[in-house]
Design a protein around this motif. Structure first.
Motif, short mmCIF file in Angstrom:
data_model
loop_
_atom_site.label_atom_id
_atom_site.label_comp_id
_atom_site.label_asym_id
_atom_site.label_seq_id
_atom_site.Cartn_x
_atom_site.Cartn_y
_atom_site.Cartn_z
N ARG A 1 36.91 37.39 38.43
CA ARG A 1 35.49 37.06 38.24
C ARG A 1 34.70 37.32 39.52
O ARG A 1 33.59 37.85 39.48
CB ARG A 1 35.38 35.59 37.82
CG ARG A 1 33.99 35.08 37.57
CD ARG A 1 34.08 33.61 37.10
NE ARG A 1 32.80 33.04 36.87
CZ ARG A 1 32.08 32.39 37.80
NH1 ARG A 1 32.54 32.26 39.03
NH2 ARG A 1 30.91 31.88 37.49
N ARG A 2 35.28 36.96 40.65
CA ARG A 2 34.61 37.17 41.94
C ARG A 2 34.42 38.67 42.20
O ARG A 2 33.34 39.11 42.57
CB ARG A 2 35.42 36.51 43.06
CG ARG A 2 34.78 36.66 44.43
CD ARG A 2 35.56 35.86 45.46
NE ARG A 2 35.14 34.48 45.45
CZ ARG A 2 34.22 33.98 46.27
NH1 ARG A 2 33.64 34.74 47.15
NH2 ARG A 2 33.90 32.71 46.21
N PHE A 3 35.49 39.46 42.01
CA PHE A 3 35.39 40.91 42.21
C PHE A 3 34.35 41.52 41.25
O PHE A 3 33.58 42.39 41.64
CB PHE A 3 36.74 41.60 42.01
CG PHE A 3 37.70 41.44 43.15
CD1 PHE A 3 37.29 41.54 44.47
CD2 PHE A 3 39.04 41.19 42.90
CE1 PHE A 3 38.19 41.41 45.52
CE2 PHE A 3 39.95 41.06 43.95
CZ PHE A 3 39.52 41.17 45.25
N HIS B 1 27.23 41.30 53.27
CA HIS B 1 27.50 40.31 52.23
C HIS B 1 29.01 40.22 51.96
O HIS B 1 29.55 39.11 51.83
CB HIS B 1 26.74 40.68 50.95
CG HIS B 1 27.02 39.78 49.80
ND1 HIS B 1 26.66 38.44 49.77
CD2 HIS B 1 27.64 40.02 48.62
CE1 HIS B 1 27.05 37.91 48.63
NE2 HIS B 1 27.65 38.84 47.91
N LEU B 2 29.68 41.37 51.86
CA LEU B 2 31.12 41.35 51.62
C LEU B 2 31.87 40.68 52.76
O LEU B 2 32.82 39.94 52.54
CB LEU B 2 31.65 42.77 51.40
CG LEU B 2 31.31 43.41 50.06
CD1 LEU B 2 31.79 44.85 50.04
CD2 LEU B 2 31.89 42.63 48.91
N VAL B 3 31.45 40.94 53.99
CA VAL B 3 32.09 40.31 55.14
C VAL B 3 31.87 38.80 55.11
O VAL B 3 32.80 38.02 55.32
CB VAL B 3 31.58 40.93 56.47
CG1 VAL B 3 32.05 40.12 57.67
CG2 VAL B 3 32.05 42.39 56.58
N ALA B 4 30.66 38.38 54.79
CA ALA B 4 30.36 36.94 54.73
C ALA B 4 31.13 36.26 53.60
O ALA B 4 31.51 35.09 53.72
CB ALA B 4 28.86 36.73 54.54
N ASP B 5 31.39 36.97 52.52
CA ASP B 5 32.09 36.44 51.35
C ASP B 5 33.61 36.43 51.52
O ASP B 5 34.32 35.82 50.74
CB ASP B 5 31.72 37.29 50.13
CG ASP B 5 32.37 36.83 48.85
OD1 ASP B 5 32.03 35.72 48.39
OD2 ASP B 5 33.22 37.56 48.32
N ALA B 6 34.09 37.09 52.56
CA ALA B 6 35.52 37.38 52.67
C ALA B 6 36.41 36.15 52.81
O ALA B 6 37.52 36.14 52.25
CB ALA B 6 35.77 38.33 53.84
N ALA B 7 36.02 35.15 53.55
CA ALA B 7 36.91 34.01 53.79
C ALA B 7 37.36 33.37 52.47
O ALA B 7 38.55 33.11 52.28
CB ALA B 7 36.23 32.98 54.69
N ARG C 1 32.53 26.78 33.44
CA ARG C 1 32.39 25.71 34.44
C ARG C 1 33.67 25.57 35.26
O ARG C 1 33.63 25.41 36.48
CB ARG C 1 32.02 24.39 33.75
CG ARG C 1 31.57 23.32 34.73
CD ARG C 1 30.94 22.10 34.07
NE ARG C 1 31.69 21.54 32.96
CZ ARG C 1 31.37 21.67 31.68
NH1 ARG C 1 30.32 22.36 31.30
NH2 ARG C 1 32.10 21.09 30.73
N ILE C 2 34.82 25.66 34.60
CA ILE C 2 36.10 25.58 35.31
C ILE C 2 36.20 26.73 36.32
O ILE C 2 36.60 26.52 37.48
CB ILE C 2 37.28 25.62 34.31
CG1 ILE C 2 37.33 24.31 33.51
CG2 ILE C 2 38.61 25.87 35.02
CD1 ILE C 2 38.21 24.38 32.27
N LEU C 3 35.84 27.94 35.91
CA LEU C 3 35.90 29.09 36.82
C LEU C 3 34.96 28.94 38.00
O LEU C 3 35.32 29.25 39.14
CB LEU C 3 35.61 30.39 36.06
CG LEU C 3 36.73 30.88 35.15
CD1 LEU C 3 36.25 32.04 34.30
CD2 LEU C 3 37.95 31.28 35.97
N ARG D 1 42.88 45.80 39.56
CA ARG D 1 41.93 46.68 38.86
C ARG D 1 40.49 46.30 39.19
O ARG D 1 39.64 47.16 39.42
CB ARG D 1 42.16 46.61 37.35
CG ARG D 1 43.30 47.48 36.87
CD ARG D 1 43.34 47.60 35.35
NE ARG D 1 43.66 46.35 34.68
CZ ARG D 1 44.89 45.87 34.51
NH1 ARG D 1 45.92 46.54 34.97
NH2 ARG D 1 45.09 44.73 33.89
N ALA D 2 40.20 45.01 39.20
CA ALA D 2 38.85 44.56 39.52
C ALA D 2 38.49 44.90 40.96
O ALA D 2 37.36 45.29 41.25
CB ALA D 2 38.73 43.05 39.28
N SER D 3 39.45 44.80 41.86
CA SER D 3 39.24 45.17 43.26
C SER D 3 38.96 46.67 43.38
O SER D 3 38.08 47.10 44.14
CB SER D 3 40.46 44.79 44.09
OG SER D 3 40.30 45.21 45.42
#
Length: 188
Positions: free
Chosen positions: A65-67, A93-99, A16-18, A120-122
């Motif tokens: 977590r996002r990556f 989707h990646l472009v929309a998520d970028a901000a 929930r915190i994340l 590493r996740a990136s």
């Protein structure tokens, strides 16, 4: 409460915190506070710091977590019947998520956090995008004379421009159409 129930409760609090931190820092960047995260997550600030002793550790966990979530989405698209549509849709989707992703990343930099795990996740996300690109190329939807470094440069550049400029959805859509036309196979 049993030890097992406490562990389940602690995992639920952490998740929930994340989730809340992703939203809060994605919207507010480095100016957002862990106190706001705690309040919106319905936990005390001590609970946040028990899971994430510093703001930098919280930001890193959010970014990882996002990556990881984006990578999982890309990997799920690898079996799509329309590889070109999957690739271009995920690019959008990646472009929309970028901000939000950029805001969280910059907040992590400002907080002086260690970025190894996020890097590493990136890189795993980048490999998944490369796999989508490869499938789109094999299907004939994307020209074969471009490689992942060029496509990723276009993705990152477009993401940064769209995140930092007030272009409007219509301009963004037209710009992506031009970019995608440039990635389309050339007539022989």
């Amino acid at each position: 409460m049993s030890a097992r129930a406490q562990r389940v409760d602690a995992r639920a609090n952490r998740e929930r915190i994340l989730e809340v931190a992703d939203e809060v820092f994605g919207r507010g960047g480095g100016s957002a506070s862990t106190e706001e995260v705690a309040s919106l997550a319905g936990v005390g600030i001590a609970t946040v710091f028990r899971h994430f002793p510093t703001k930098a550790l919280l930001l890193e966990a959010v970014l990882v977590r996002r990556f990881a979530g984006l990578r999982a989405q890309a990997e799920a698209l690898l079996g799509d019947a329309d590889p070109g549509g999957a690739f271009f849709g995920f690019f959008r989707h990646l472009v929309a998520d970028a901000a939000a992703k950029i805001a969280i990343g910059e907040a992590l930099l400002d907080a002086g956090g260690d970025q190894d795990e996020a890097a590493r996740a990136s890189a795993e996300l980048r490999r998944a995008v490369g796999a989508l690109l490869g499938r789109a190329q094999e299907s004939g939807a994307v020209r074969t004379d471009v490689e992942l470094p060029e496509v990723y440069a276009l993705l990152v550049g477009t993401s940064r421009v769209f995140a930092g400029a007030d272009l409007g959805e219509d301009v963004q859509a037209r710009a992506l159409t031009v970019l995608f036309d440039g990635l389309a196979p050339r007539p022989v």
